[in-house]
Write a protein that holds these residues in place. Structure first.
Motif, PDB file in Angstrom:
ATOM      1  N   ASN A 381      34.015  23.213  43.847  1.00 33.62           N
ATOM      2  CA  ASN A 381      34.224  22.994  42.415  1.00 33.62           C
ATOM      3  C   ASN A 381      35.500  23.632  41.890  1.00 33.62           C
ATOM      4  OD1 ASN A 381      33.085  21.502  40.286  1.00 33.62           O
ATOM      5  ND2 ASN A 381      32.397  23.365  39.265  1.00 33.62           N
ATOM      6  N   VAL A 382      36.422  23.981  42.790  1.00 29.70           N
ATOM      7  CA  VAL A 382      37.723  24.524  42.401  1.00 29.70           C
ATOM      8  C   VAL A 382      38.791  23.480  42.690  1.00 29.70           C
ATOM      9  CG1 VAL A 382      39.466  26.281  42.881  1.00 29.70           C
ATOM     10  CG2 VAL A 382      37.046  26.907  42.839  1.00 29.70           C
ATOM     11  N   PRO A 383      39.660  23.150  41.711  1.00 33.60           N
ATOM     12  CA  PRO A 383      40.726  22.164  41.946  1.00 33.60           C
ATOM     13  C   PRO A 383      41.863  22.780  42.763  1.00 33.60           C
ATOM     14  CG  PRO A 383      40.883  23.020  39.718  1.00 33.60           C
ATOM     15  CD  PRO A 383      39.654  23.644  40.318  1.00 33.60           C
ATOM     16  N   VAL A 384      41.811  22.589  44.072  1.00 36.59           N
ATOM     17  CA  VAL A 384      42.802  23.181  44.975  1.00 36.59           C
ATOM     18  C   VAL A 384      44.065  22.325  44.974  1.00 36.59           C
ATOM     19  CG1 VAL A 384      43.291  23.845  47.344  1.00 36.59           C
ATOM     20  CG2 VAL A 384      40.993  24.183  46.405  1.00 36.59           C
ATOM     21  N   THR A 385      45.194  22.954  44.723  1.00 37.20           N
ATOM     22  CA  THR A 385      46.474  22.247  44.643  1.00 37.20           C
ATOM     23  C   THR A 385      46.849  21.648  45.987  1.00 37.20           C
ATOM     24  OG1 THR A 385      47.231  23.744  42.907  1.00 37.20           O
ATOM     25  CG2 THR A 385      48.912  22.499  44.076  1.00 37.20           C
ATOM     26  N   LEU A 386      47.246  20.375  45.978  1.00 36.90           N
ATOM     27  CA  LEU A 386      47.648  19.690  47.217  1.00 36.90           C
ATOM     28  C   LEU A 386      49.130  19.907  47.516  1.00 36.90           C
ATOM     29  CD1 LEU A 386      45.734  16.297  46.769  1.00 36.90           C
ATOM     30  CD2 LEU A 386      45.193  18.156  48.365  1.00 36.90           C
ATOM     31  N   ASP A 387      49.955  19.907  46.487  1.00 34.96           N
ATOM     32  CA  ASP A 387      51.398  20.052  46.674  1.00 34.96           C
ATOM     33  C   ASP A 387      51.946  20.786  45.451  1.00 34.96           C
ATOM     34  OD1 ASP A 387      54.186  19.710  46.694  1.00 34.96           O
ATOM     35  OD2 ASP A 387      54.051  17.831  47.813  1.00 34.96           O
ATOM     36  N   GLU A 412      40.355  35.598  41.217  1.00 33.81           N
ATOM     37  CA  GLU A 412      39.646  34.866  42.275  1.00 33.81           C
ATOM     38  C   GLU A 412      39.896  33.363  42.173  1.00 33.81           C
ATOM     39  OE1 GLU A 412      38.119  38.748  41.437  1.00 33.81           O
ATOM     40  OE2 GLU A 412      38.210  36.985  40.110  1.00 33.81           O
ATOM     41  N   PHE A 413      39.844  32.847  40.953  1.00 32.77           N
ATOM     42  CA  PHE A 413      40.060  31.417  40.737  1.00 32.77           C
ATOM     43  C   PHE A 413      41.483  31.029  41.127  1.00 32.77           C
ATOM     44  CE2 PHE A 413      41.614  28.020  37.947  1.00 32.77           C
ATOM     45  CZ  PHE A 413      40.711  27.013  38.229  1.00 32.77           C
ATOM     46  N   LEU A 414      42.464  31.830  40.729  1.00 33.89           N
ATOM     47  CA  LEU A 414      43.855  31.522  41.031  1.00 33.89           C
ATOM     48  C   LEU A 414      44.100  31.463  42.528  1.00 33.89           C
ATOM     49  CD1 LEU A 414      45.596  33.750  38.335  1.00 33.89           C
ATOM     50  CD2 LEU A 414      45.565  31.258  38.398  1.00 33.89           C
ATOM     51  N   LEU A 415      43.546  32.422  43.259  1.00 34.74           N
ATOM     52  CA  LEU A 415      43.753  32.455  44.704  1.00 34.74           C
ATOM     53  C   LEU A 415      43.058  31.272  45.366  1.00 34.74           C
ATOM     54  CD1 LEU A 415      45.195  34.077  46.826  1.00 34.74           C
ATOM     55  CD2 LEU A 415      43.135  35.450  47.142  1.00 34.74           C
ATOM     56  N   ALA A 416      41.878  30.930  44.884  1.00 32.34           N
ATOM     57  CA  ALA A 416      41.161  29.781  45.452  1.00 32.34           C
ATOM     58  C   ALA A 416      41.933  28.495  45.220  1.00 32.34           C
ATOM     59  CB  ALA A 416      39.766  29.681  44.839  1.00 32.34           C
ATOM     60  N   GLY A 419      44.738  27.271  47.816  1.00 35.19           N
ATOM     61  CA  GLY A 419      44.410  26.621  49.080  1.00 35.19           C
ATOM     62  C   GLY A 419      45.110  27.267  50.258  1.00 35.19           C
ATOM     63  N   SER A 420      45.673  26.449  51.129  1.00 34.92           N
ATOM     64  CA  SER A 420      46.280  26.949  52.369  1.00 34.92           C
ATOM     65  C   SER A 420      47.789  27.111  52.279  1.00 34.92           C
ATOM     66  CB  SER A 420      45.942  26.012  53.531  1.00 34.92           C
ATOM     67  OG  SER A 420      46.409  24.690  53.257  1.00 34.92           O
ATOM     68  N   ASP A 421      48.375  26.805  51.149  1.00 38.26           N
ATOM     69  CA  ASP A 421      49.819  26.925  50.978  1.00 38.26           C
ATOM     70  C   ASP A 421      50.190  28.411  50.937  1.00 38.26           C
ATOM     71  OD1 ASP A 421      52.431  27.138  50.010  1.00 38.26           O
ATOM     72  OD2 ASP A 421      52.254  25.352  48.760  1.00 38.26           O
ATOM     73  N   PRO A 422      50.900  28.935  51.946  1.00 38.29           N
ATOM     74  CA  PRO A 422      51.171  30.385  52.010  1.00 38.29           C
ATOM     75  C   PRO A 422      52.027  30.892  50.857  1.00 38.29           C
ATOM     76  CG  PRO A 422      52.420  29.200  53.697  1.00 38.29           C
ATOM     77  CD  PRO A 422      51.467  28.220  53.122  1.00 38.29           C
ATOM     78  N   VAL A 423      53.006  30.091  50.424  1.00 36.67           N
ATOM     79  CA  VAL A 423      53.855  30.523  49.310  1.00 36.67           C
ATOM     80  C   VAL A 423      53.050  30.553  48.022  1.00 36.67           C
ATOM     81  CG1 VAL A 423      55.848  29.925  47.883  1.00 36.67           C
ATOM     82  CG2 VAL A 423      55.997  29.720  50.368  1.00 36.67           C
ATOM     83  N   ASP A 424      52.258  29.506  47.783  1.00 34.56           N
ATOM     84  CA  ASP A 424      51.443  29.481  46.573  1.00 34.56           C
ATOM     85  C   ASP A 424      50.396  30.594  46.607  1.00 34.56           C
ATOM     86  OD1 ASP A 424      50.856  28.499  44.070  1.00 34.56           O
ATOM     87  OD2 ASP A 424      49.406  27.033  44.785  1.00 34.56           O
ATOM     88  N   GLN A 425      49.930  30.940  47.786  1.00 34.75           N
ATOM     89  CA  GLN A 425      48.991  32.059  47.903  1.00 34.75           C
ATOM     90  C   GLN A 425      49.636  33.358  47.427  1.00 34.75           C
ATOM     91  OE1 GLN A 425      47.624  32.234  51.932  1.00 34.75           O
ATOM     92  NE2 GLN A 425      46.022  30.699  51.644  1.00 34.75           N
ATOM     93  N   VAL A 427      52.152  33.616  45.340  1.00 32.55           N
ATOM     94  CA  VAL A 427      52.371  33.500  43.901  1.00 32.55           C
ATOM     95  C   VAL A 427      51.087  33.827  43.137  1.00 32.55           C
ATOM     96  CG1 VAL A 427      52.861  31.890  42.029  1.00 32.55           C
ATOM     97  CG2 VAL A 427      54.255  31.836  44.102  1.00 32.55           C
ATOM     98  N   GLN A 428      49.998  33.166  43.520  1.00 35.47           N
ATOM     99  CA  GLN A 428      48.748  33.333  42.788  1.00 35.47           C
ATOM    100  C   GLN A 428      48.140  34.725  43.007  1.00 35.47           C
ATOM    101  OE1 GLN A 428      48.213  31.166  40.592  1.00 35.47           O
ATOM    102  NE2 GLN A 428      49.686  29.677  41.394  1.00 35.47           N
ATOM    103  N   GLN A 429      48.336  35.285  44.173  1.00 36.18           N
ATOM    104  CA  GLN A 429      47.861  36.650  44.428  1.00 36.18           C
ATOM    105  C   GLN A 429      48.538  37.626  43.474  1.00 36.18           C
ATOM    106  OE1 GLN A 429      45.644  37.836  46.945  1.00 36.18           O
ATOM    107  NE2 GLN A 429      45.864  39.887  46.077  1.00 36.18           N
ATOM    108  N   ALA A 430      49.857  37.473  43.327  1.00 37.67           N
ATOM    109  CA  ALA A 430      50.609  38.372  42.450  1.00 37.67           C
ATOM    110  C   ALA A 430      50.204  38.180  40.985  1.00 37.67           C
ATOM    111  CB  ALA A 430      52.109  38.135  42.623  1.00 37.67           C
ATOM    112  N   ILE A 431      50.029  36.928  40.556  1.00 39.69           N
ATOM    113  CA  ILE A 431      49.629  36.667  39.175  1.00 39.69           C
ATOM    114  C   ILE A 431      48.242  37.240  38.909  1.00 39.69           C
ATOM    115  CG2 ILE A 431      49.033  34.858  37.514  1.00 39.69           C
ATOM    116  CD1 ILE A 431      51.234  33.144  38.760  1.00 39.69           C
ATOM    117  N   GLY A 432      47.348  37.106  39.876  1.00 44.55           N
ATOM    118  CA  GLY A 432      46.015  37.688  39.730  1.00 44.55           C
ATOM    119  C   GLY A 432      46.065  39.197  39.588  1.00 44.55           C
ATOM    120  N   GLU A 433      46.936  39.842  40.366  1.00 46.56           N
ATOM    121  CA  GLU A 433      47.101  41.292  40.253  1.00 46.56           C
ATOM    122  C   GLU A 433      47.636  41.664  38.868  1.00 46.56           C
ATOM    123  OE1 GLU A 433      49.680  42.341  43.437  1.00 46.56           O
ATOM    124  OE2 GLU A 433      48.179  42.007  45.018  1.00 46.56           O
ATOM    125  N   ALA A 434      48.534  40.834  38.342  1.00 45.05           N
ATOM    126  CA  ALA A 434      49.088  41.103  37.016  1.00 45.05           C
ATOM    127  C   ALA A 434      48.018  41.034  35.938  1.00 45.05           C
ATOM    128  CB  ALA A 434      50.220  40.121  36.713  1.00 45.05           C
TER     129      ALA A 434
END
Length: 517
Positions: A381-387, A412-416, A419-425, A427-434
């Motif tokens: 139920n999480v919209p995982v970014t494709l590109d 948690e939602f941002l990281l989920a 998806g598997s995109d390492p760069v987006d991971q 990005v979202q990890q850092a935003i979640g920490e912020a």
């Protein structure tokens, strides 16, 4: 004689009843005709949209693009959009209102601007429309009572409100890898920030053997963050010993102005930032690894462009810094996101409420995440970014159209979503920490929103231009100091009858302070 009078009275009464009945019939008929006419009105409205210059050329314009067409098709309401430059909204709206060309839905973050339109009769109360035409928004505003003070004027509802997806706003970002390379600890005070910035300026942290780094890059959040460190954001009101006081006239603001001057005179910021109107040069300094500290928003430091340019970079949000006045948190936004008023000249309020309900039920989701199968796929139920690149190009600008939404952002939602995109991971990890850092410390905000005092609203734009000029002059002129700057700001304030405005704001505060919580 008595019998004849009785018969006459009966006949007269019958005539009265007949006339009354005909009157009721005609009234009902008129109401039916009016209702029928209302139903025959086009399901069409006009609405404002913030223009941030972020629609790619191949996507179209703010008036016409894939999402404006999609909204018209899916909502059953035809919306004609009027772009409003974000940094000129007051001037633009005033011109449109004065010329009778203002859109039917006027949307802004600025409650004070809307309050002025209420007092001028530009806006109309909408309680009746919510009750008569809405189901989803009616329930939504009941579920979010924290929004009601922001839409209530004189005891009536004058605006549609939307909750924020997070209250995080500003942030100082720092290159952790630069700290590690130079053997430094993350600064915890303003004085330590200055020392780290000097080390970034002089210590060749990018390792290219050339003294070509700028310690601090920035965005339009720079001034706000500087002021917020000292609990003295420019142009905002604070309560000092029970009195409503503009930030400029506190000792805290003098320290903020002094810090701004120090960072400039020591060459810790790019000295061309004053003429960098769209912050393009600042962005370039950051993305290309020529700056190690960024004053920006909670979600603008990390990006795909940054990590693609600096694949080995380690980026971290800096916890709030202490000053001699204590520690103030990063700006936390008010509970509401956008506020939308109904122009008094609106032709079809039913169409407007239908669009609001549709946006709340369905529209906001696609405007946030794109189309399933094209921009995202659902996983748990999480919209995982494709590109992420495709999402940025085709969807990122669409969120501006969300008059209302139900999006909630958590780490948690941002990281989920990444998806598997390492760069987006990253990005979202850092935003979640912020987001976590932003929630860690209280942010001082004595007034939940700008005082609804027309005299202050009337001079705000003019006053801001003056104080901006003075602050810039002090920042760039070593022979001037904060005392001189504040004296100049006070002089300009008094030219605008500032003392009288202060008295009116104080009166407004006394009348409304019980509602602030």
């Amino acid at each position: 004689m008595s019998t004849k009078r009785t018969k006459m009275a009966v006949l007269m009464l019958g005539g009265v009843l007949l006339v009354a009945g005909c009157g009721n019939d005609k009234k009902e008929e008129a109401e039916a005709i009016g209702s029928s006419a209302s139903n025959k009105l086009p399901m069409a409205i006009t609405a404002s949209i913030y223009d941030r210059g972020s629609v790619p050329t191949e996507e179209g314009t703010y008036e016409s693009n894939r999402w404006t067409k999609w909204m018209n098709e899916q909502s059953g309401v035809e919306v004609k959009w009027t772009p409003i430059p974000r940094n000129q909204e007051a001037d633009k709206f005033n011109v449109l209102v004065a010329s009778g060309q203002a859109p039917e839905l006027i949307t802004s973050y600025d409650r004070n601007l809307l309050s002025r339109f209420v007092s001028q009769g530009v806006a109309q109360p909408i309680d009746e429309y919510i009750e008569k035409y809405s189901t989803s928004y009616k329930e939504y505003i009941q579920q979010h009572p924290e929004l009601k003070p922001f839409v209530t004027f004189n005891g009536q509802t004058y605006a549609i409100a939307s909750m924020r997806n997070t209250q995080a706003a500003t942030m100082i970002w720092i290159r952790q890898d630069w700290l590690d390379k130079l053997g430094l600890k993350a600064p915890t005070t303003v004085d330590e920030l200055i020392e780290v910035a000097k080390a970034f300026r002089d210590g060749d942290p990018d390792g290219n053997g050339v003294n070509d780094t700028t310690a601090i890059a920035m965005s339009n959040a720079y001034s706000a963050i500087i002021d917020d460190l000292f609990m003295a954001r420019g142009g905002e009101w604070f309560i000092e010993d029970g009195q409503a006081t503009l930030s400029f006239f506190t000792d805290r603001y003098k320290k903020a102005l002094t810090l701004r001057q120090t960072l400039y005179s020591e060459g810790l910021v790019d000295k061309e930032y004053v003429t960098d109107k769209n912050w393009a040069r600042q962005k370039q300094l950051w993305i290309t690894g020529k700056a190690g500290i960024l004053f920006d928003t909670y979600n603008n430091g990390p990006s795909a462009d940054f990590y693609n340019s600096q694949p080995d970079a380690k980026l971290t949000p800096l916890p709030p810094l202490s000053t001699e006045f204590g520690k103030n948190g990063y700006q936390k936004e008010v509970p509401n996101y956008l506020l939308t008023i109904f122009n008094k000249d609106m032709k079809n309020p039913e169409a407007a409420m239908k669009f609001v309900d549709w946006m709340l039920d369905k529209g906001w989701y696609n405007l946030s995440y794109g189309m399933e199968g094209t921009h995202y796929e659902l996983k748990d139920n999480v919209p995982v970014t494709l590109d992420s690149d495709k999402l940025k190009k085709e969807v990122s600008y669409a969120s501006e159209y969300r008059i209302v939404h139900q999006q909630t952002l958590t780490p948690e939602f941002l990281l989920a979503r990444a998806g598997s995109d390492p760069v987006d991971q990253m990005v979202q990890q850092a935003i979640g920490e912020a987001i976590t850092v932003a929630q860690s410390t209280e942010y001082r905000k004595d007034f939940p929103y700008t005082p609804a005092v027309d005299a202050f609203t009337d001079v705000s734009g003019q006053f801001q231009k003056k104080w901006d000029e003075i602050v810039t002059k002090v920042t760039m002129t070593p022979d001037l100091d904060a005392e001189w700057g504040v004296a100049q700001i006070r002089s300009e304030w008094e030219k605008l009858d500032g003392s009288s405005i202060e008295a009116k704001v104080q009166e407004w505060y006394e009348q409304n302070k019980a509602d602030f919580n």
